[in-house]
Design a protein around this motif. Structure first.
Motif, mmCIF file in Angstrom:
data_model
loop_
_atom_site.group_PDB
_atom_site.id
_atom_site.type_symbol
_atom_site.label_atom_id
_atom_site.label_comp_id
_atom_site.label_asym_id
_atom_site.label_seq_id
_atom_site.Cartn_x
_atom_site.Cartn_y
_atom_site.Cartn_z
ATOM 1 N N VAL A 184 33.783 42.795 33.087
ATOM 2 C CA VAL A 184 32.321 42.709 33.011
ATOM 3 C C VAL A 184 31.867 43.723 31.968
ATOM 4 O O VAL A 184 32.090 44.932 32.126
ATOM 5 N N GLY A 185 31.242 43.217 30.899
ATOM 6 C CA GLY A 185 30.912 44.116 29.805
ATOM 7 C C GLY A 185 32.190 44.568 29.132
ATOM 8 O O GLY A 185 32.998 43.758 28.670
ATOM 9 N N ASP A 186 32.434 45.865 29.114
ATOM 10 C CA ASP A 186 33.657 46.419 28.528
ATOM 11 C C ASP A 186 34.547 47.069 29.583
ATOM 12 O O ASP A 186 35.446 47.829 29.250
ATOM 13 N N ARG A 187 34.300 46.765 30.850
ATOM 14 C CA ARG A 187 35.056 47.415 31.925
ATOM 15 C C ARG A 187 35.763 46.398 32.812
ATOM 16 O O ARG A 187 35.243 45.314 33.084
ATOM 17 N N ILE A 188 36.933 46.774 33.270
ATOM 18 C CA ILE A 188 37.703 45.937 34.193
ATOM 19 C C ILE A 188 37.227 46.205 35.612
ATOM 20 O O ILE A 188 37.240 47.349 36.079
ATOM 21 N N THR A 189 36.809 45.149 36.292
ATOM 22 C CA THR A 189 36.342 45.308 37.674
ATOM 23 C C THR A 189 37.400 44.922 38.700
ATOM 24 O O THR A 189 37.367 45.381 39.827
ATOM 25 N N ARG A 190 38.340 44.079 38.282
ATOM 26 C CA ARG A 190 39.352 43.618 39.236
ATOM 27 C C ARG A 190 40.607 43.171 38.492
ATOM 28 O O ARG A 190 40.528 42.597 37.414
ATOM 29 N N ILE A 191 41.766 43.476 39.088
ATOM 30 C CA ILE A 191 43.037 43.000 38.555
ATOM 31 C C ILE A 191 43.764 42.277 39.679
ATOM 32 O O ILE A 191 43.981 42.841 40.755
ATOM 33 N N ALA A 227 36.462 49.474 40.392
ATOM 34 C CA ALA A 227 37.582 48.575 40.124
ATOM 35 C C ALA A 227 38.520 48.511 41.319
ATOM 36 O O ALA A 227 38.650 49.467 42.099
ATOM 37 N N GLU A 228 39.182 47.359 41.452
ATOM 38 C CA GLU A 228 40.109 47.192 42.569
ATOM 39 C C GLU A 228 41.320 46.369 42.169
ATOM 40 O O GLU A 228 41.255 45.500 41.291
ATOM 41 N N VAL A 229 42.429 46.680 42.825
ATOM 42 C CA VAL A 229 43.673 45.929 42.680
ATOM 43 C C VAL A 229 44.240 45.766 44.084
ATOM 44 O O VAL A 229 44.783 46.722 44.648
ATOM 45 N N GLY A 230 44.107 44.599 44.662
ATOM 46 C CA GLY A 230 44.557 44.409 46.029
ATOM 47 C C GLY A 230 43.815 45.338 46.981
ATOM 48 O O GLY A 230 42.589 45.318 47.054
ATOM 49 N N GLU A 231 44.578 46.183 47.672
ATOM 50 C CA GLU A 231 43.983 47.114 48.630
ATOM 51 C C GLU A 231 43.579 48.433 47.989
ATOM 52 O O GLU A 231 43.073 49.333 48.670
#
Length: 282
Positions: free
Chosen positions: A252-259, A202-206
């Motif tokens: 994706v599925g039940d997981r957050i990959t990006r915010i 998972a990622e949020v900006g940098e």
């Protein structure tokens, strides 16, 4: 001149509906306007002496123009023109069951997407009958088919739209649950709870990686609330009644990959706040 004035008045009277028909048929505001203009060119040259139902006749003319445009679009193998834009909203508003039912309805992004997969005749039959209540015998005249065949086209399109709407509603519901779980864990400083809904990458900006993202949000986002933003589950932070930040989640599925965090959101976004049990306790 009297006949032309009468025709111009009738066209102006029904213009909003005609544009709505073209918009649903074509999925593009610009193309809808082009279709209405083309329809006016056609009717202005027509003999209106036998017209008894101006609204129905004008709708038929616009439908024929749209049908030709859809066929031309298909022959050029163009990509869909995009989803229908939402009506602008004055600002955030609380959701009630009716609001949520309307937002979950197939008439919206899900409908536009599935309409782009239908044959032009199926699309016209479904939109005119199911959305605008045009009788099958009038639609049959546009398509040059029998009313029974036209009814079958609409029925086939309806099944595909219904299936797409159900799938879309299920996906939205699950994403809403994931977003709500994320915010609850963030507000409560529940590091394990955050990791449970974050993808390892998972990622949020940098910031990259589930642990880094969880550390960043743990104990934060106390004022953020779950909301539908243009019909999509997200989170918003408001200041003095104005949406100041929008948190968009890729799930994706039940997981957050990006915010993605937008601190300068479009003021015309359609924002509907949703209640969750966690927020009631907050």
């Amino acid at each position: 001149m009297v006949e032309q004035d009468w025709l111009s008045e009738r066209f102006a009277e029904h213009r909003v509906r005609l544009r709505a028909v073209a918009h649903r048929m074509l999925g593009s505001p610009a193309e809808a306007e082009d279709a209405v203009q083309e329809a006016w060119v056609r009717v202005s040259r027509a003999d209106t002496g036998q017209v008894e139902n101006p609204g129905g006749w004008l709708t038929t003319v616009v439908a024929r123009v749209c049908l030709n445009m859809l066929k031309a679009r298909g022959s050029r193998r163009e990509d869909p023109t995009g989803a229908l834009p939402p009506e602008p909203a004055a600002g955030p508003r609380p959701a009630d069951p009716e609001d949520e039912a309307l937002l979950a309805d197939s008439v919206g992004v899900a409908l536009t997407v599935v309409l782009d997969t239908l044959a032009p005749a199926e699309r016209l039959a479904f939109v005119l009958h199911d959305v605008f209540a045009v009788p099958f015998d009038e639609i049959a005249a546009v398509l040059d088919r029998s009313p029974a065949a036209t009814r079958q086209l609409a029925s086939r399109a309806r099944r595909r739209v219904r299936g797409a709407a159900e799938n879309s509603a299920a996906a939205r519901s699950r994403k809403r649950e994931v977003v709500a779980a994320f915010l609850a864990a963030a507000r409560g400083g529940d590091f394990a709870g955050l990791l449970a809904v974050l993808d390892p990458d998972a990622e949020v900006g940098e910031i990259h990686g589930a642990e880094a993202v969880a550390a960043f949000f743990s104990g934060r986002a106390r004022a953020a609330r779950v909301a539908l933003v243009d019909g999509v589950p997200a989170a918003v932070w408001s200041h003095r009644g104005r949406v100041a930040a929008v948190f968009a989640f890729t799930v994706v599925g039940d997981r957050i990959t990006r915010i993605a965090i937008d601190t300068e959101p479009d003021p015309d976004l359609e924002v509907v706040h949703l209640r969750t049990g966690d927020e009631d306790r907050a």
